[in-house]
Scaffold this active site. Structure first.
Site, PDB file in Angstrom:
ATOM      1  N   PHE A 173       0.858  -1.196   0.000  1.00  0.00           N
ATOM      2  CA  PHE A 173       0.000   0.000   0.000  1.00  0.00           C
ATOM      3  C   PHE A 173       0.882   1.229   0.000  1.00  0.00           C
ATOM      4  O   PHE A 173       1.635   1.464   0.934  1.00  0.00           O
ATOM      5  CB  PHE A 173      -0.953   0.051   1.200  1.00  0.00           C
ATOM      6  N   ASP A 178       9.285   3.024   2.090  1.00  0.00           N
ATOM      7  CA  ASP A 178       8.082   3.825   2.340  1.00  0.00           C
ATOM      8  C   ASP A 178       7.775   3.725   3.831  1.00  0.00           C
ATOM      9  O   ASP A 178       7.180   2.759   4.299  1.00  0.00           O
ATOM     10  CB  ASP A 178       6.903   3.310   1.507  1.00  0.00           C
ATOM     11  N   LYS A 187       2.377  11.331   6.973  1.00  0.00           N
ATOM     12  CA  LYS A 187       1.503  11.147   8.141  1.00  0.00           C
ATOM     13  C   LYS A 187       1.979  11.938   9.373  1.00  0.00           C
ATOM     14  O   LYS A 187       1.696  13.117   9.475  1.00  0.00           O
ATOM     15  CB  LYS A 187       1.306   9.658   8.404  1.00  0.00           C
TER      16      LYS A 187
HETATM   17  C1  PLP Z   1      -0.961   6.182   4.213  1.00  0.00           C
HETATM   18  C2  PLP Z   1       0.155   5.667   3.401  1.00  0.00           C
HETATM   19  C3  PLP Z   1       0.488   6.242   2.164  1.00  0.00           C
HETATM   20  C4  PLP Z   1      -0.350   7.329   1.511  1.00  0.00           C
HETATM   21  O1  PLP Z   1      -0.405   8.486   2.260  1.00  0.00           O
HETATM   22  P1  PLP Z   1      -1.565   9.563   1.948  1.00  0.00           P
HETATM   23  O2  PLP Z   1      -1.188  10.731   2.815  1.00  0.00           O
HETATM   24  O3  PLP Z   1      -2.856   8.948   2.332  1.00  0.00           O
HETATM   25  O4  PLP Z   1      -1.489   9.874   0.498  1.00  0.00           O
HETATM   26  C5  PLP Z   1       1.597   5.751   1.500  1.00  0.00           C
HETATM   27  N1  PLP Z   1       2.319   4.754   2.000  1.00  0.00           N
HETATM   28  C6  PLP Z   1       2.032   4.173   3.181  1.00  0.00           C
HETATM   29  C7  PLP Z   1       2.894   3.070   3.690  1.00  0.00           C
HETATM   30  C8  PLP Z   1       0.934   4.597   3.913  1.00  0.00           C
HETATM   31  O5  PLP Z   1       0.635   4.000   5.070  1.00  0.00           O
END
Ligand code: PLP
Length: 408
Positions: A138, A223, A252
């Site tokens: 994700f 990520d 985040k």
């Molecule tokens: C939440 C998340 C994203 C996307 O972030 P948004 O601010 O919702 O665009 C990307 N990678 C990971 C691992 C995430 O948990």
């Protein structure tokens, strides 16, 4: 005020299915609904609210800066971005940072920089660059990103998708090595898969991937939008294995729970492929976001939140395991990122989440079978214990209820 849920149902696109609670206030690890009922927030907006709600120091930084200077675009310098980027690089050990807003934008940035790096530094013909990603990944919701998702619901109806991605099983370093070819630019990976159900890879996986990437001249891009900034008990989840990635994606929690703030960070020679005009964002790196991001990083270090997440994460996991609920197949996680795998033959994760809501604990299910727990890192140890007790009651209540027909 009227019925907020009905109003939202009437006017909002139906791309979300929120739990039936209307939140109006938050402080620390607690939120309050319209009727004044209090809930312990065991989701913290998927780590975006890692500092808890309305952290006084972050709110002060936000309001001070909002009254001074907020958005001017990167057509000019501002006096808040440089200290923010310097702090971000020094704390993560990276050379340069590119500020964006949402996590998905920072992932897009990582993809673009990785591809250009492979073209410029490795001589891969433009248009042929490939990126290896994991099954059940994700990384956000743009059309490029969902194009390499393995989740049909994220993709269905949104094609056509661009080529250039190869998917390998998560946790299998040999599969990564087998997928690397002459045109491979990068391996994009979550150190712990969040959305997939808090999946922790075998010990040593990330370090092995790092060695493979180094051997083949491929960038390791972590990520850490969800796992970064203390969530897993270290500043970065990569730190658990002593891995320094070539590229790092943060988001985040970087916005202190107040604003969308994200960044792609990289080594000098990697970020060095970008030139003026190559990439940008109107809001990325604005003075308001930079001031809040700077304060968030300082708060993280000064409050010792990574160590707190390690200690309280152990307490949470031990408490959940001690519940020994027959509904729970597995308790897994790292630091304050935990998942309760519910036995699908006995109950849905959604039923457990609903029963927790009724007892004053907020969380969400993912993929039908996992209850996701990611409280603010500022949560107190007594609050962790309180949550565990309520989760125990919720599991007992669901176990006592026969499953509704057709909803297993
Ligand atoms: C939440 C998340 C994203 C996307 O972030 P948004 O601010 O919702 O665009 C990307 N990678 C990971 C691992 C995430 O948990």
């Amino acid at each position: 005020m009227g019925d907020m849920i009905a109003l939202e149902r009437r006017y909002s696109a139906r791309n979300y299915d929120p739990l039936p609670v209307v939140l109006t206030e938050g402080e620390g690890a607690w939120v309050r609904d319209e009727a004044g009922r209090r809930y312990l927030d065991m989701l913290s907006a998927y780590s975006a609210a890692s500092f808890g709600h309305a952290h006084p120091r972050l709110v002060a930084a936000l309001s001070r800066q909002a009254a001074r200077l907020a958005v001017t675009s990167r057509a000019f310098h501002n006096d808040r971005l440089p200290p923010f980027l310097a702090r971000l690089c020094s704390i993560t050990g990276m050379d340069r940072a590119l500020p964006m807003n949402t996590g998905a934008e920072a992932v897009e940035t990582a993809i673009k920089v990785s591809r250009k790096w492979a073209h410029v530094a490795k001589g891969v013909p433009d248009g042929r660059q490939r990126i290896v990603v994991c099954e059940a990944n994700f990384h956000g919701r743009t059309s490029t990103i969902v194009g390499f998702s393995s989740e049909p619901a994220y993709r269905l109806g949104f094609g056509p998708f661009g080529p250039g991605f190869d998917r390998v099983p998560f946790g299998d370093a040999r599969a990564l090595e087998a997928a690397i070819g002459p045109d491979t630019a990068a391996f994009l990976v979550e150190p712990v898969q969040g959305e997939a159900g808090i999946v922790v890879p075998p010990r040593g996986y990330l370090a092995e991937c790092a060695a493979i990437c180094r051997r083949h001249g491929v960038l390791l891009v972590a990520d850490e939008v969800q796992t970064g900034l203390g969530r897993t008990g270290r500043l970065l989840a990569c730190d658990h294995e002593g891995v320094r990635p070539d590229g790092l994606i943060l988001g985040k929690a970087l916005g202190g729970g107040l604003l969308p703030v994200s960044a792609f960070l990289a080594r000098e020679d990697v970020m060095g492929v970008l030139e003026p005009g190559d990439h940008g964002s109107t809001f990325g790196g604005n003075a308001l976001a930079a001031a809040v991001g700077f304060e968030a990083l300082d708060t993280l270090v000064e409050e010792g939140l990574p160590a707190r997440a390690a200690m309280l994460g152990d307490r949470l996991a031990a408490g959940l395991r001690a519940l020994a609920s027959p509904l729970v197949r597995e308790v897994r996680g790292l630091g304050l990122l935990a998942g309760l795998e519910i036995d699908p033959s006995r109950a849905t994760a959604r039923a457990v989440v609903d029963a927790m809501l009724a007892r004053g604990v907020l969380s969400r299910d993912t993929h039908g079978t996992v209850v996701r727990l990611a409280p603010p890192l500022v949560i107190a140890s007594e609050e962790v214990d309180w949550a565990v007790a309520r989760i125990g009651e919720a599991l007992a209540a669901v176990a006592a209820t026969p499953p509704a027909p057709g909803r297993s």
